[in-house]
Write an enzyme that holds these catalytic residues in place. Sequence first.
Site, mmCIF file in Angstrom:
data_model
loop_
_atom_site.group_PDB
_atom_site.id
_atom_site.type_symbol
_atom_site.label_atom_id
_atom_site.label_comp_id
_atom_site.label_asym_id
_atom_site.label_seq_id
_atom_site.Cartn_x
_atom_site.Cartn_y
_atom_site.Cartn_z
ATOM 1 N N GLY C 18 0.827 -1.208 0.000
ATOM 2 C CA GLY C 18 0.000 0.000 0.000
ATOM 3 C C GLY C 18 0.857 1.251 0.000
ATOM 4 O O GLY C 18 1.906 1.276 0.635
ATOM 5 N N VAL C 30 16.753 9.047 -0.705
ATOM 6 C CA VAL C 30 17.609 7.950 -1.190
ATOM 7 C C VAL C 30 18.391 8.413 -2.420
ATOM 8 O O VAL C 30 19.609 8.246 -2.509
ATOM 9 C CB VAL C 30 16.749 6.707 -1.535
ATOM 10 C CG1 VAL C 30 17.548 5.700 -2.364
ATOM 11 C CG2 VAL C 30 16.209 6.055 -0.262
ATOM 12 N N GLY C 111 5.069 -7.341 4.708
ATOM 13 C CA GLY C 111 4.978 -8.264 3.583
ATOM 14 C C GLY C 111 6.080 -7.994 2.565
ATOM 15 O O GLY C 111 6.753 -8.919 2.077
ATOM 16 N N SER C 112 6.279 -6.717 2.285
ATOM 17 C CA SER C 112 7.321 -6.327 1.330
ATOM 18 C C SER C 112 8.704 -6.663 1.862
ATOM 19 O O SER C 112 9.609 -7.044 1.112
ATOM 20 C CB SER C 112 7.229 -4.826 1.059
ATOM 21 O OG SER C 112 5.918 -4.478 0.687
ATOM 22 N N ASP C 135 -0.309 2.145 8.684
ATOM 23 C CA ASP C 135 -0.860 1.379 9.801
ATOM 24 C C ASP C 135 0.053 1.315 11.025
ATOM 25 O O ASP C 135 -0.388 0.952 12.102
ATOM 26 C CB ASP C 135 -1.183 -0.050 9.343
ATOM 27 C CG ASP C 135 -2.177 -0.070 8.196
ATOM 28 O OD1 ASP C 135 -3.031 0.837 8.150
ATOM 29 O OD2 ASP C 135 -2.094 -0.967 7.345
ATOM 30 N N ARG C 179 -6.035 -1.851 9.528
ATOM 31 C CA ARG C 179 -6.081 -3.325 9.432
ATOM 32 C C ARG C 179 -6.146 -3.987 10.813
ATOM 33 O O ARG C 179 -6.994 -3.664 11.602
ATOM 34 C CB ARG C 179 -4.891 -3.836 8.613
ATOM 35 C CG ARG C 179 -5.049 -3.459 7.127
ATOM 36 C CD ARG C 179 -4.061 -4.222 6.308
ATOM 37 N NE ARG C 179 -2.693 -3.877 6.731
ATOM 38 C CZ ARG C 179 -1.610 -4.460 6.287
ATOM 39 N NH1 ARG C 179 -1.698 -5.432 5.380
ATOM 40 N NH2 ARG C 179 -0.429 -4.090 6.685
ATOM 41 N N THR C 222 -24.484 16.236 24.787
ATOM 42 C CA THR C 222 -25.470 15.795 23.815
ATOM 43 C C THR C 222 -24.856 15.084 22.618
ATOM 44 O O THR C 222 -25.553 14.427 21.867
ATOM 45 C CB THR C 222 -26.292 16.986 23.322
ATOM 46 O OG1 THR C 222 -25.366 17.985 22.888
ATOM 47 C CG2 THR C 222 -27.157 17.541 24.426
ATOM 48 N N SER C 223 -23.551 15.210 22.419
ATOM 49 C CA SER C 223 -22.971 14.536 21.264
ATOM 50 C C SER C 223 -21.812 13.648 21.685
ATOM 51 O O SER C 223 -21.151 13.912 22.685
ATOM 52 C CB SER C 223 -22.488 15.563 20.243
ATOM 53 O OG SER C 223 -21.338 16.214 20.718
#
Lengths: 329, 329, 329, 329
Positions: C18, C30, C111-112, C135, C179, C222-223
């Site tokens: 992602g 880089v 994962g990468s 995440d 996730r 109230t909220s």
Amino acid sequence: MEANNKTIKSLAVMCSGGDSPGMNSAVRSVVRTAIGLGIEVYGIYKGYSGLLEGNIHKLSLSSVGNIIQRGGTILDTSRCLEFHTPQIRQEAAHILARKHIEGLVVIGGNGSFAGAMTLHKEHDIPVIGIPGTIDNDISGTEYTIGFNTAVQTAVNAVDNIRDTASAHARTFLVEVMGRRSSFIALQVGICTGAEHVVLSNQTVDYEKIVDGINKGNERGKTSSIIIVAEGEKAGLSYEIKDTLMKKYNLSVHACILGHIQRGGSPTATDRFIASKMGYAAVQALHQGLRAHVTAFNKGEIEMVPLSACLEGKNESNDAQIELIRALAI
Amino acid sequence: MEANNKTIKSLAVMCSGGDSPGMNSAVRSVVRTAIGLGIEVYGIYKGYSGLLEGNIHKLSLSSVGNIIQRGGTILDTSRCLEFHTPQIRQEAAHILARKHIEGLVVIGGNGSFAGAMTLHKEHDIPVIGIPGTIDNDISGTEYTIGFNTAVQTAVNAVDNIRDTASAHARTFLVEVMGRRSSFIALQVGICTGAEHVVLSNQTVDYEKIVDGINKGNERGKTSSIIIVAEGEKAGLSYEIKDTLMKKYNLSVHACILGHIQRGGSPTATDRFIASKMGYAAVQALHQGLRAHVTAFNKGEIEMVPLSACLEGKNESNDAQIELIRALAI
Amino acid sequence: MEANNKTIKSLAVMCSGGDSPGMNSAVRSVVRTAIGLGIEVYGIYKGYSGLLEGNIHKLSLSSVGNIIQRGGTILDTSRCLEFHTPQIRQEAAHILARKHIEGLVVIGGNGSFAGAMTLHKEHDIPVIGIPGTIDNDISGTEYTIGFNTAVQTAVNAVDNIRDTASAHARTFLVEVMGRRSSFIALQVGICTGAEHVVLSNQTVDYEKIVDGINKGNERGKTSSIIIVAEGEKAGLSYEIKDTLMKKYNLSVHACILGHIQRGGSPTATDRFIASKMGYAAVQALHQGLRAHVTAFNKGEIEMVPLSACLEGKNESNDAQIELIRALAI
Amino acid sequence: MEANNKTIKSLAVMCSGGDSPGMNSAVRSVVRTAIGLGIEVYGIYKGYSGLLEGNIHKLSLSSVGNIIQRGGTILDTSRCLEFHTPQIRQEAAHILARKHIEGLVVIGGNGSFAGAMTLHKEHDIPVIGIPGTIDNDISGTEYTIGFNTAVQTAVNAVDNIRDTASAHARTFLVEVMGRRSSFIALQVGICTGAEHVVLSNQTVDYEKIVDGINKGNERGKTSSIIIVAEGEKAGLSYEIKDTLMKKYNLSVHACILGHIQRGGSPTATDRFIASKMGYAAVQALHQGLRAHVTAFNKGEIEMVPLSACLEGKNESNDAQIELIRALAI
């Protein structure tokens, strides 16, 4: 409208003068509308200087991909004094002819429009102007691309300054752009609830400013924001600050917002109007108009003769001044 | 930690010195944590001046409703020179005693902490400092509330200026806040890809600046951004501009970002750290700490002695300077 | 650290998985650091899929001009399942060898990193991972690039929703990304003064939610805003809404913030950390590190073995949960 | 205009229906203009429900201090079905009479205007409507307060989503608010360079959507944004997504922007128009107008009879549809 139905096969688009947010949205719209109509489209880079140097490149759909939201201009821009001589304009006309460019879209202010007008008169090149300047100071159109973004940026800045003004019970002078016109200052004044606006074309009324601050203090108000239109050159707010301190013994702070007002992602309003103007400019060339501007009047795009847009506008806006007075009690 | 288990029944919270975004998040956290622990909580308005005037009011949950996202401070703030005299501090101690206030949370910079320290020493009042200043210049803590928001505001402003710098092929000097420290300047320089950063505690190296601009030009780079740390007082960027123009014949523009950096809604980072510090400050008083600061070190809140946080910090940050050098090639 | 002083002559950089805001700042860093060290640098487009297709191009200083502030990634990215087979990885190694690429920088999630680790083990290619995911769910590092921007975007969105919640006296469920981890949800909850946070790895405690709303109502509140961590797939907030309406007869609204959290200009914090990580990654390859990650721990960049960063992290953050509880009274 | 020169001594202002950004700017302007004219001004809290409960409080200059930039409304709002019965309206008229309130300013949509119209007809109370709804769907006025802010918020959100769509080569459906009208969808579509806009009052043309995506792919375009007008109730985008996946085997993502579009600090445009409308509303009551609306037509405030603003408007905007088609090639 003196329409002429011989349609064009290619056109060029350029930005000229100060950059303003939304220029890229307009360029994108010109390019896509032209390609949709089967018209070849070229970009002239760096304004009239670039035209003279032949800094001209063909544009495709992908040239304008993902630029609608970008500040500045992918075509770059410049102020070009040389363009005031006829030989130079002759050269420009030759360059356009050699590239078989049959129409020109110029995005800029009234100075840029003046160059376009002369080029049109002397060399019969169809030109359409798109009003683009943060100052909103072009006659013949109620709106110029970039004004809304500049106002929004200044409003956000004043909102920030208000936080500190309130927390510390202080008076701030905030100087905004606009050259000889006060459009940005007035609208920012209304949108930030400013206590006073110093217009660009008037002598500073110190008694009124001081009176306003004092009356506010009596009512328990502890902070004030005064918006200052920059006038011919930046720095007026420092002058006012010095006078308020020395002559009236008032402690004030001054901020010049400066070039942050020229950049940034264009607001929805600027993207919307710029997209409409780009579309209208190409349609106008396509339909044979030869020296017009995509003005925005009474809430709509309107093609007005280029000759009507060559002056700066600087009308005093009495309704807005009255609104500020009424709300700043 | 010299903990003392006699817990307190009431405390007061105040802001002092320059305001910074996130102060309201900290106030909210102090109030809610205290009420949750059954401790009465008072707000002292307008800093030490307000304390001396007895401008002290009880705060409830609804006093701090809907303020976590607001710039400035609902408690107002001030700089109070009088507080340097012992009689004045004696008076302050009496006022606190009359209100039965048994602990004090002071949100501010090292000047404000010095006042708190003396009050603590002379009158044995438990005080906890929460570091709050956009300058990040307090020793003993790696972070002070407001720094992240100020950096973000300046970064957004420089992003805007970069649009115009690129469109017009210009060099801009952008002056940021930070008083005697260069923390804002360095971080803004890295985050905006600036070509050079002028630090606040050093003589301006004109040869290096000019060399950088020229080398960039040779490589086809047409615009440059140079970040200037303001130093003792604003205006250094105008001096540099004049020198570059007169002595080196370079055309540059200067912008002083000014007070927009102090205001605005606090970033998530400032709200987060301020919320944690407010909580930690009340827990510290509750647990009997008597003269500490809610420092933020190595990614975590840490209680450090107030005595360690009374100086300004201004260490040159070699790693950041090296990073700017490496990335500005 | 198993350093190896035979420095490299060329490297490639890619994004994988992602996208997250700040990836461009890391790519820029880089590229510039490498060029400054005399190392040739290639961009691999579209992640591992692009690597397999040889979608690899040399990058120059101007390739990364004006991208530090852009969301998304100029290198594009993808999720590539094929990369799980050894033959495919063999092919990838051949492609890198043919281009004489001696080191790889992979910006992405765990994962990468797993793909990079296997490539390193099987083909002895030096790889450095830069943690990039909104995440913040990679073990071995306290921070991953993009998290701060995602939190800020969600905080701004909840600030907007709070306006309507207050004006209409309503309860809103706001579902944020993350996730299997609740990092975004917890930080957003603290920064927006949320009344409750539903964590991703726990059964929904309806009694507690309903109790909180009712107690708030009794106190005149109230909220309410309840932040919901999305869990395995988006939509949990709709489930909760239905249950609250049907079983508890409470009227609530649900908003899924969705993909707005992935994009946008990176915050100063993300640009800063990404710039540092990009620099550190190239320095690491230059100094002979062979399978490491530019982690961010205790407020600083730290090189940790890639093997320590292959798992997701999902520790329950008790301190943050306690803070929300304390402030949501 | 049926003007009546017996000026009023007191008025009340209320918000009704859905909240929209800029309502506070309008309230501030009503209050300050009234006080400046020597008219007493009351705030009715929570719309018609609050009126019936006598939730009415006198407002001063400081009641509206520092609210011009706030989202939501300090007067709160509600939807009140009871108000449809004559006895209930009789009661409302009594409550106003007992408070000696001689005129009413109602900020809201056409439903709220209908209530005001009946109250005026049955009890001869002078009422002025200020159009306030993000949907821009009131007949008789080209603009309603809040529309520009809602469009801007949605545009910013789509800009974010575009980052991810580009980085991953994906198609996104983004659903925006607007109930039965497509004004937000069309303007957001133009301002974000969307590939297609699904209007609210038409059957979804799947062939056209699929064709557009496929043609884009052929031209090398990898990402698409399709704006969906929500229609009667939110969720249409999920339906379209399912159909595109199941019937056309296309992978698309759907986002419902939802309530973030209702909140947030009003844009400069909304503050400006709201300030003008508030001023005009009080001037109108002062000058004896009895049942009018502060419409915004052809770029200016215009007083139009309330009876002309009781319907929703939903004209198909052919020029905008053509513009999207022309630019989305």
